[in-house]
Every structure is written in C-alpha cells, then in structure tokens.
Design an enzyme around this catalytic site. Sequence first.
Site, PDB file in Angstrom:
ATOM      1  N   GLY A  31       0.466  -7.894   2.504  1.00 43.00           N
ATOM      2  CA  GLY A  31       0.507  -7.973   1.062  1.00 43.00           C
ATOM      3  C   GLY A  31       1.544  -8.975   0.600  1.00 43.00           C
ATOM      4  N   LYS A  51       5.270   0.080   7.021  1.00 41.32           N
ATOM      5  CA  LYS A  51       5.267  -1.089   6.139  1.00 41.32           C
ATOM      6  C   LYS A  51       6.594  -1.811   6.315  1.00 41.32           C
ATOM      7  CE  LYS A  51       4.051  -2.423   1.418  1.00 41.32           C
ATOM      8  NZ  LYS A  51       3.605  -1.922   0.090  1.00 41.32           N
ATOM      9  N   ASP A 146       1.398   0.200 -11.451  1.00 41.23           N
ATOM     10  CA  ASP A 146       0.409  -0.713 -10.862  1.00 41.23           C
ATOM     11  C   ASP A 146      -0.824   0.066 -10.415  1.00 41.23           C
ATOM     12  OD1 ASP A 146      -0.650  -3.163 -10.140  1.00 41.23           O
ATOM     13  OD2 ASP A 146       0.290  -3.186  -8.159  1.00 41.23           O
TER      14      ASP A 146
END
Length: 220
Positions: A31, A51, A146
């Site tokens: 990302g 992540k 978001d």
Amino acid sequence: PAPAPEAGPVDTLVGTVLAGRYEVVKKLGEGGMGTVYVGKHTTIGKKSASKVLSSEFAHKQDLVDRFLQEAKAASMISQENVVEITDFGDTPGGSVFFVMEFLAGEDLSGTVESNGPLSWERVKPIMLQICNALQAAHDAGIIHRDMKPENCFRIKRGQNEDFIKVLDFGIAKVTSEEGEGGKGLTRTGMIFGTPEYMSPEQAQGQKVDHRVDVYATGVI
C-alpha cells in the site's frame, strides 16, 4: 553486446523472523505506506499477517507515529467486526511493524466486481456489521476517516459467508486521549481519506467528527 537485464528487487524480509516470533513467509500486498506479509508464529505455528512500514518512511518520526497509530487505534476496539491487532515491534532494517489476524477472503469492492449489484437482503446484514464496528470505534473515541469497500473485508465464519472485518485504521483519529486529536498527528488543513467516500467537510480539511464515517458508510 546488450547489457544483461537488471534483476528485480529482492524482498529481504521474506524468510526473516520479526521480534524473534514471527517468521515472514511471503508478501501479500503493498500500500501507500507499507507492505503486508503472511507470517507464522515460530512456536505455535499460527498464521498471521504482518504490516511493515516502508523503509523510505522509517526515518520520519511523524510517519512512524501515524503507522503505529493504526495498531493502537484498532487494538483499542474490542468488537468482532474489527480486525484484531495482536503485537508490534521493530524490523531488523530499522523500520516498524504490527501483527494482525490473518483473513482469508476478499474486500467488498472485489465482491461487487465479481457479483454485480447485491440484493438488499444481502446488503442489510453486511452493512449492519459495518455499523456495529464503527459504533464500537466511536464509543472508544476513534474516528476511522477512510471507510470504503476496500476496507471492509468479507470472510467466512461458521455458516456466515458474509462475515465482515473493518480494516485499515491508518488515518484514524483518536480523540479519547490527550484531548481532542490525541498526539496532533493531523491538524486543520491536512486532508486524508479517499475522495469518492469523503464528506465535504473532510475534503475541505475542516475539523471532523464521527459523522464523516456515517457519511462514508452511506456512500458504501
């Protein structure tokens, strides 16, 4: 003679062990700020997802703080429809990472792409799960900011083929500590989010509250 083609970049994290516990097995996706890997606990063998903040951002403290904010925000919410964050730490290369539950499925944008428009009978329970997740977040003083189909992940749990996990609290705003806005990682005039799902107030960089999530959920 023509020069030999350059080899692609080697992902040096695959095969390493993070925090002495999580073996990096393979890359799942990438990302804007980080990369997600499939991992395995070295002792109990449980699969997880890690992540990792991109190394290009690791020297910028404000971006490190924002990255870890995602782990902090999600871990503050105890609700079955919110992705579970279990650990965090530093990588051998000087970056940071956090560990979350491994989810096998697809996001809602993928579901709509493969299935076309969904019937209300199917949409209603999906949206109620999203609303339950957001209610828990708002009760904990967290605004997601978001919300979009890509951040609503559909998995199978028991007999339910449409069990939803809300993901990616990377730009979440924590208001429950240190006063409104937490550490001040955002300020008026800074715009974060996805334009197609963003309220006019958020797009204008105004001070926002939980209603931006309500707006985005309506668009979803």
